[in-house]
Motif scaffolding. Sequence first.
Motif, short mmCIF file in Angstrom:
data_model
loop_
_atom_site.label_atom_id
_atom_site.label_comp_id
_atom_site.label_asym_id
_atom_site.label_seq_id
_atom_site.Cartn_x
_atom_site.Cartn_y
_atom_site.Cartn_z
N ALA A 146 -4.91 10.10 31.47
CA ALA A 146 -4.05 10.63 30.42
C ALA A 146 -3.69 9.55 29.41
N ASN A 147 -3.79 9.92 28.15
CA ASN A 147 -3.28 9.05 27.08
C ASN A 147 -1.76 9.07 27.10
N ALA A 148 -1.17 8.05 26.51
CA ALA A 148 0.28 8.08 26.30
C ALA A 148 0.60 9.26 25.38
N LYS A 149 1.68 9.94 25.67
CA LYS A 149 2.09 11.06 24.84
C LYS A 149 2.48 10.53 23.47
N PRO A 150 2.06 11.21 22.39
CA PRO A 150 2.45 10.74 21.05
C PRO A 150 3.97 10.66 20.95
N ASP A 151 4.47 9.58 20.38
CA ASP A 151 5.90 9.34 20.34
C ASP A 151 6.38 9.21 18.90
N PRO A 152 7.32 10.06 18.46
CA PRO A 152 7.83 9.94 17.09
C PRO A 152 8.45 8.58 16.80
N LYS A 153 8.88 7.87 17.84
CA LYS A 153 9.48 6.54 17.63
C LYS A 153 8.46 5.53 17.13
N ASP A 154 7.17 5.85 17.23
CA ASP A 154 6.13 4.95 16.72
C ASP A 154 6.02 5.02 15.19
N ILE A 155 6.65 6.02 14.57
CA ILE A 155 6.60 6.15 13.11
C ILE A 155 7.60 5.15 12.52
N PRO A 156 7.14 4.24 11.66
CA PRO A 156 8.07 3.25 11.11
C PRO A 156 9.12 3.90 10.21
N ASN A 157 10.33 3.34 10.27
CA ASN A 157 11.42 3.82 9.42
C ASN A 157 12.08 2.58 8.79
N ASN A 158 11.46 2.07 7.72
CA ASN A 158 11.89 0.81 7.10
C ASN A 158 12.71 1.03 5.83
N HIS A 159 13.17 2.24 5.60
CA HIS A 159 13.80 2.52 4.30
C HIS A 159 15.10 1.75 4.07
N LEU A 160 15.86 1.50 5.13
CA LEU A 160 17.09 0.72 4.94
C LEU A 160 16.76 -0.71 4.51
N ALA A 161 15.74 -1.30 5.14
CA ALA A 161 15.33 -2.65 4.75
C ALA A 161 14.83 -2.68 3.31
N TYR A 162 14.07 -1.65 2.91
CA TYR A 162 13.60 -1.59 1.53
C TYR A 162 14.76 -1.44 0.55
N ALA A 163 15.76 -0.63 0.92
CA ALA A 163 16.93 -0.45 0.04
C ALA A 163 17.65 -1.78 -0.15
N VAL A 164 17.87 -2.50 0.95
CA VAL A 164 18.54 -3.79 0.87
C VAL A 164 17.73 -4.75 0.00
N GLN A 165 16.40 -4.72 0.15
CA GLN A 165 15.54 -5.57 -0.69
C GLN A 165 15.74 -5.29 -2.17
N TRP A 166 15.73 -3.99 -2.55
CA TRP A 166 15.88 -3.65 -3.97
C TRP A 166 17.24 -4.07 -4.50
N PHE A 167 18.30 -3.88 -3.70
CA PHE A 167 19.63 -4.31 -4.15
C PHE A 167 19.69 -5.83 -4.30
N LEU A 168 19.04 -6.54 -3.37
CA LEU A 168 19.00 -8.00 -3.48
C LEU A 168 18.21 -8.44 -4.70
N PHE A 169 17.07 -7.79 -4.96
CA PHE A 169 16.28 -8.13 -6.16
C PHE A 169 17.13 -7.95 -7.41
#
Length: 196
Positions: A146-169
């Motif tokens: 059996a393969n590992a069951k697909p896990d939604p936690k594997d989907i990256p969620n980097n939007h907070l880091a991107y938001a902080v980057q834009w505010f810092l820029f």
Amino acid sequence: MKRVPMVPTLIVLVAVAYMIHLGFWQLERLGEKEAMLARYEAAQASGDEVRWPEEPSAMQRALYHRSQLDCRSALASTTLSGRNAKGQAGLAHVVTCIDAEGAKRQLVLGWSTDPAAPVWTGGVVTGWIAPGPRLVADPPQAGLEANAKPDPKDIPNNHLAYAVQWFLFAGVALVIYVLALRKRLHERAPRQDGLQ
């Protein structure tokens, strides 16, 4: 008299405003992504079986549900790096199958450490709809593990880091421009005083 250059200042302010806009847009995307991931986790936890979506637009809602494919024949076979249900690294064996409607579907038959393609000619397969889209067979096929069951936690969620980057820029751009402007006005001031 010290004068602030209008055109460069306007350009910098527009650029800073746009970066702040992008930061808030990333925060909106963060909320959307969190809602999507929560929906995927609920779909997987429910174990509800859905029909394989015929329309690409419906696939998003079907991800991480259980489904079934009637594979009438198997075409190309390939391997991808993957993990088994115990978390061990190895190879996921993927075939392109032709379903009952004649459409090509991606099917993950199972997992092994052997790169040799397993013998599999088709059949009705149940499993989990994973991004791709592909059906991850559960139970596995062709004598594979059996393969590992697909896990939604594997989907990256980097939007907070991107938001902080834009505010810092935006903040850095504004600070740099103010410092450059002060230096320019300070350098021009003695020349003007000397001419008077």
